[in-house]
Design an enzyme around this catalytic site. Structure first.
Site, mmCIF file in Angstrom:
data_model
loop_
_atom_site.group_PDB
_atom_site.id
_atom_site.type_symbol
_atom_site.label_atom_id
_atom_site.label_comp_id
_atom_site.label_asym_id
_atom_site.label_seq_id
_atom_site.Cartn_x
_atom_site.Cartn_y
_atom_site.Cartn_z
ATOM 1 N N LYS A 35 0.687 -1.511 0.215
ATOM 2 C CA LYS A 35 -0.384 0.251 0.366
ATOM 3 C C LYS A 35 0.863 1.656 -0.249
ATOM 4 C CE LYS A 35 -4.230 -0.105 2.685
ATOM 5 N NZ LYS A 35 -4.779 -0.091 4.097
ATOM 6 N N GLU A 148 -17.501 6.797 2.992
ATOM 7 C CA GLU A 148 -16.936 5.473 1.909
ATOM 8 C C GLU A 148 -17.669 6.687 0.589
ATOM 9 O OE1 GLU A 148 -16.882 2.054 1.880
ATOM 10 O OE2 GLU A 148 -15.433 1.520 3.624
ATOM 11 N N ASN A 204 -23.690 6.026 14.322
ATOM 12 C CA ASN A 204 -23.894 4.600 13.571
ATOM 13 C C ASN A 204 -25.261 4.300 13.852
ATOM 14 O OD1 ASN A 204 -22.092 5.801 11.634
ATOM 15 N ND2 ASN A 204 -20.982 4.052 12.570
ATOM 16 N N PHE A 245 -31.797 9.228 4.573
ATOM 17 C CA PHE A 245 -30.941 8.120 6.008
ATOM 18 C C PHE A 245 -32.916 6.635 6.327
ATOM 19 C CE2 PHE A 245 -26.938 6.505 6.673
ATOM 20 C CZ PHE A 245 -26.248 8.061 6.014
ATOM 21 N N ALA A 248 -35.547 3.010 1.508
ATOM 22 C CA ALA A 248 -35.967 1.438 1.653
ATOM 23 C C ALA A 248 -34.910 0.922 0.954
ATOM 24 C CB ALA A 248 -37.418 0.972 0.610
ATOM 25 N N GLY A 253 -25.051 -2.374 4.652
ATOM 26 C CA GLY A 253 -24.018 -3.054 4.854
ATOM 27 C C GLY A 253 -22.301 -1.630 5.024
ATOM 28 N N CYS A 256 -18.482 0.008 8.841
ATOM 29 C CA CYS A 256 -18.951 0.369 9.810
ATOM 30 C C CYS A 256 -20.176 0.341 10.808
ATOM 31 C CB CYS A 256 -19.148 1.623 9.828
ATOM 32 S SG CYS A 256 -17.497 2.847 8.867
HETATM 33 C C1 UGA Z 1 -21.005 5.636 7.689
HETATM 34 C C2 UGA Z 1 -21.902 6.940 8.161
HETATM 35 O O1 UGA Z 1 -22.980 7.345 7.174
HETATM 36 C C3 UGA Z 1 -20.513 8.089 8.542
HETATM 37 O O2 UGA Z 1 -20.803 9.351 8.848
HETATM 38 C C4 UGA Z 1 -19.227 6.346 9.463
HETATM 39 O O3 UGA Z 1 -18.271 8.007 9.374
HETATM 40 C C5 UGA Z 1 -18.732 5.586 9.058
HETATM 41 O O4 UGA Z 1 -19.643 5.190 8.274
HETATM 42 C C6 UGA Z 1 -17.939 5.319 9.746
HETATM 43 O O5 UGA Z 1 -18.908 5.178 10.624
HETATM 44 O O6 UGA Z 1 -16.694 4.904 9.562
HETATM 45 P P1 UGA Z 1 -20.720 4.396 4.901
HETATM 46 O O7 UGA Z 1 -20.263 3.143 5.594
HETATM 47 O O8 UGA Z 1 -19.646 5.232 4.505
HETATM 48 O O9 UGA Z 1 -21.041 5.338 6.889
HETATM 49 O O10 UGA Z 1 -21.802 4.518 4.163
HETATM 50 P P2 UGA Z 1 -23.378 5.233 4.709
HETATM 51 O O11 UGA Z 1 -23.158 6.535 3.225
HETATM 52 O O12 UGA Z 1 -23.690 5.218 6.150
HETATM 53 O O13 UGA Z 1 -24.078 4.058 3.983
HETATM 54 C C7 UGA Z 1 -24.333 2.919 5.063
HETATM 55 C C8 UGA Z 1 -24.979 1.664 4.828
HETATM 56 O O14 UGA Z 1 -26.426 2.287 4.893
HETATM 57 C C9 UGA Z 1 -24.817 1.346 3.094
HETATM 58 O O15 UGA Z 1 -25.500 0.180 2.338
HETATM 59 C C10 UGA Z 1 -26.331 2.363 2.497
HETATM 60 O O16 UGA Z 1 -26.438 1.441 1.318
HETATM 61 C C11 UGA Z 1 -27.499 1.715 3.481
HETATM 62 N N1 UGA Z 1 -28.102 3.103 3.029
HETATM 63 C C12 UGA Z 1 -27.636 3.964 3.640
HETATM 64 C C13 UGA Z 1 -29.812 2.615 3.148
HETATM 65 O O17 UGA Z 1 -29.865 1.161 3.176
HETATM 66 N N2 UGA Z 1 -30.558 3.796 3.242
HETATM 67 C C14 UGA Z 1 -29.856 5.206 3.703
HETATM 68 O O18 UGA Z 1 -31.147 5.814 3.467
HETATM 69 C C15 UGA Z 1 -28.854 5.178 3.880
#
Ligand code: UGA
Length: 429
Positions: A35, A148, A204, A245, A248, A253, A256
Site C-alpha cells: 500500500k 465512503e 451510527n 437515511f 428503503a 452494509g 461500519c
Molecule cells: C457510515 C456513516 O454514514 C459515516 O458517518 C461514518 O463515518 C462511517 O459509517 C464510519 O463509521 O466510518 P458508510 O459506511 O460509508 O458511512 O456508508 P453510509 O453512506 O452511511 O451507508 C451505509 C449503508 O446504509 C449502505 O449499505 C447504504 O446503502 C445503506 N443506506 C444508507 C440505506 O440503505 N438507506 C439509506 O437511506 C442510507
C-alpha cells in the site's frame, strides 16, 4: 504543525491527505508495504472519488515503519482498524500495537488522538496503559464521520467536529488543528473522552435504526398497497425526523454500521444492560437479505438465471464488505440459481470475497443481462439508470426487473414492457 496518521485505510488516508491540504505537514504510516509503495508512486489504493486531486507531495509523506521521522510529530492520529471479535465487541489489538510502536519514537509532548471507532472507555484504558509504562502523553478522542464515496466532501464540510479530552491543552491543540474548517461555521463540540467515543457509536446506531425502520415499513407498504417513497417524503418533511437515511433498500452494509451496532450492543451487555432497540436493528438487518431472496424467488417461478447489477454495499465505493448484494448472491447460489454479476468498480473485491461455479462475473452490464430470467438491481449506481433498457429488453430471456434500490423510473421501465418489481411499492401489472 507536523501530524502523523497511523493506519492508511479509508479514514487514515482520507484524513491524512485532507489534513495536508488544509496546511499541515503530514506523515501517513502503514505497515502494509504494498500500500505504501503505491502511495509513494502517487497511486491511491482505495476507490474514493476526488481524493487523488488532493495528493500534495510537498506536505505529504508515506512511510511503512515506525522510525525517527515520528519524533517531530506534534500530534499522532491513530486510524487503525477495530474489527469485530466473534463476541461482537471491537478488537483493539491494532490500537495497542500502534501505541506500543509509536511511544518508542514520539516526543513526550506529542498528543495521541484516537480517530478509529473504539468502544467508550478505550481512551481511559490507553491513558492507564501509558501510565503503567511510565509515559504521560495526553490522549484525545476525535471520532470520524466520513462516508465512503463522499469522504472528501465530508472532510471539508462536516456537520460537526467532536473533540473528547480530559485536558485543556489537548482540547486547544485539536481546536487549532481544525481551525481552518471552523472558519466555515462548522461547530466544534467539546466533551469528555467517554462521551466523544459514545457519540460515534450512537450516531451510527441511530442512522442504522432509521434505515431498518424504513425497510420494515417498506415490507408493510408492499402488503397494504402503500408507497414507501411517498411515505418517506411524508414523514421526512417533519423537520424533527428529516429526509436523510430514509431510503428503503436491501439492508445496510459496509465496514461500519454492522460492526458498530454489534459493538454497541456488546458494550451494553458488559454492563448488564439490554439495548433492545439496537438488538432489534441488528436482527432486522440480518433478516433483510433473506427477505430479499424470498421476494426474488417468489417472482422467479422455476427460472434459474439471475443477473445481479451491483455488488458493492452502496454506490460510489469499491467496498463489498458486509454488502447485502454479496449476501443475497450467497443465498441464491445455495438455492441453485446461476448468477451473472456486474459492478462498475467492485468486481475485483467481489471476486476475492465470493467464488462459485455458478457465479459468473460479466465484463459489462449488457453482457450480464444476456439471456437472463430476471435482473436484480442491488446497488444504486447511477450508471444503471442510463443503461439502454430498450436494448436489454431484447437480450433477456424473461423481461423481469427486481429493483432492490428503487433506482429506475417505474413508468419508463414499464412502458418498455418489463415486469418491474420494486421495494415498498405495490406491483402494477
Ligand atoms: C457510515 C456513516 O454514514 C459515516 O458517518 C461514518 O463515518 C462511517 O459509517 C464510519 O463509521 O466510518 P458508510 O459506511 O460509508 O458511512 O456508508 P453510509 O453512506 O452511511 O451507508 C451505509 C449503508 O446504509 C449502505 O449499505 C447504504 O446503502 C445503506 N443506506 C444508507 C440505506 O440503505 N438507506 C439509506 O437511506 C442510507
Amino acid at each position: 504543525m507536523n501530524i502523523t496518521f497511523i493506519g492508511s485505510g479509508y479514514v487514515g488516508l482520507v484524513s491524512g491527505i485532507m489534513m495536508s491540504h488544509i496546511g499541515y505537514n503530514v506523515i501517513c504510516l502503514d505497515t502494509d508495504q504494498e500500500k505504501i509503495s503505491q502511495l509513494q508512486k502517487g497511486i491511491i489504493p482505495i476507490y474514493e472519488p476526488g481524493l487523488a486531486n488532493y495528493l500534495d507531495a510537498n506536505r505529504l509523506k508515506f512511510i511503512n515503519n515506525y522510525n525517527e521521522e515520528l519524533r517531530d510529530a506534534a500530534v499522532v492520529f491513530i486510524t487503525v482498524g477495530t474489527p469485530s471479535l466473534p463476541s461482537g465487541s471491537a478488537n483493539l489489538q491494532y490500537i495497542f500495537e500502534a501505541i506500543d510502536n509509536l511511544t518508542k519514537w514520539i516526543s513526550k509532548d506529542c498528543l495521541i488522538v484516537i480517530k478509529s471507532t473504539v468502544p467508550p472507555t478505550t481512551c481511559n484504558k490507553i491513558i492507564n496503559y501509558l501510565a503503567e509504562k511510565n509515559f504521560s502523553h495526553l490522549v484525545a478522542s476525535n471520532p470520524e464521520f466520513l462516508r465512503e464515496g463522499s469522504a472528501v466532501h465530508d472532510f471539508l464540510h462536516p456537520d460537526r467536529i467532536i473533540i473528547g479530552t480530559n485536558n485543556k491543552a489537548a482540547e486547544e491543540t485539536l481546536k487549532l488543528i481544525y481551525a481552518p474548517l471552523v472558519k466555515k461555521n462548522i461547530p466544534i463540540i467539546s466533551t469528555d473522552l467517554v462521551t466523544a467515543e459514545l457519540i460515534k457509536y450512537a450516531s451510527n446506531a441511530f442512522l442504522a435504526t432509521k434505515i431498518a425502520f424504513t425497510n420494515e415499513l417498506a415490507n408493510l407498504s408492499e402488503k397494504i398497497g402503500a408507497n414507501i417513497q411517498d411515505l418517506c417524503i411524508g414523514i421526512g418533511s417533519d423537520t424533527r425526523i428529516g429526509h436523510k437515511f430514509l431510503t428503503a433498500g436491501p439492508g445496510f452494509g459496509g465496514s461500519c454500521f454492522p460492526k458498530d451496532i454489534l459493538a454497541l450492543s456488546s458494550l451494553a451487555k458488559n454492563y448488564n444492560l439490554d439495548c433492545k432497540v439496537v438488538d432489534a436493528v441488528i436482527a432486522s438487518n440480518e433478516q433483510r437479505p433473506v427477505d430479499m431472496v424470498d421476494k426474488i424467488m417468489s417472482i422467479m417461478n422455476n427460472n434459474k438465471i439471475i443477473t445481479m447489477l451491483g455488488l458493492t454495499f452502496k454506490a460510489g465505493t469499491d467496498d463489498v464488505r458486509c454488502s447485502p448484494a454479496i449476501k443475497i448472491i450467497e443465498l441464491l447460489l445455495e438455492q441453485g440459481f446461476i448468477i451473472k454479476a456486474f459492478d462498475p468498480v467492485g468486481m475485483e473485491n467481489a471476486a476475492q470475497h465470493i467464488k462459485h461455479e455458478n457465479l459468473f462475473y460479466a465484463d459489462n452490464a449488457i453482457d450480464a443481462c444476456d439471456n437472463s430470467d430476471a435482473i436484480v438491481i442491488a446497488t444504486e449506481w447511477s450508471q444503471f439508470k442510463e443503461l439502454n433498457w430498450d436494448m436489454i429488453y431484447t437480450k433477456v430471456r424473461s423481461q423481469v426487473i427486481i429493483d432492490l434500490r428503487n433506482l429506475l423510473a417505474d413508468d419508463v421501465i414499464q412502458a418498455i414492457g418489463f415486469r418491474y418489481y420494486s421495494i415498498g411499492k405495490p406491483y402494477y401489472d
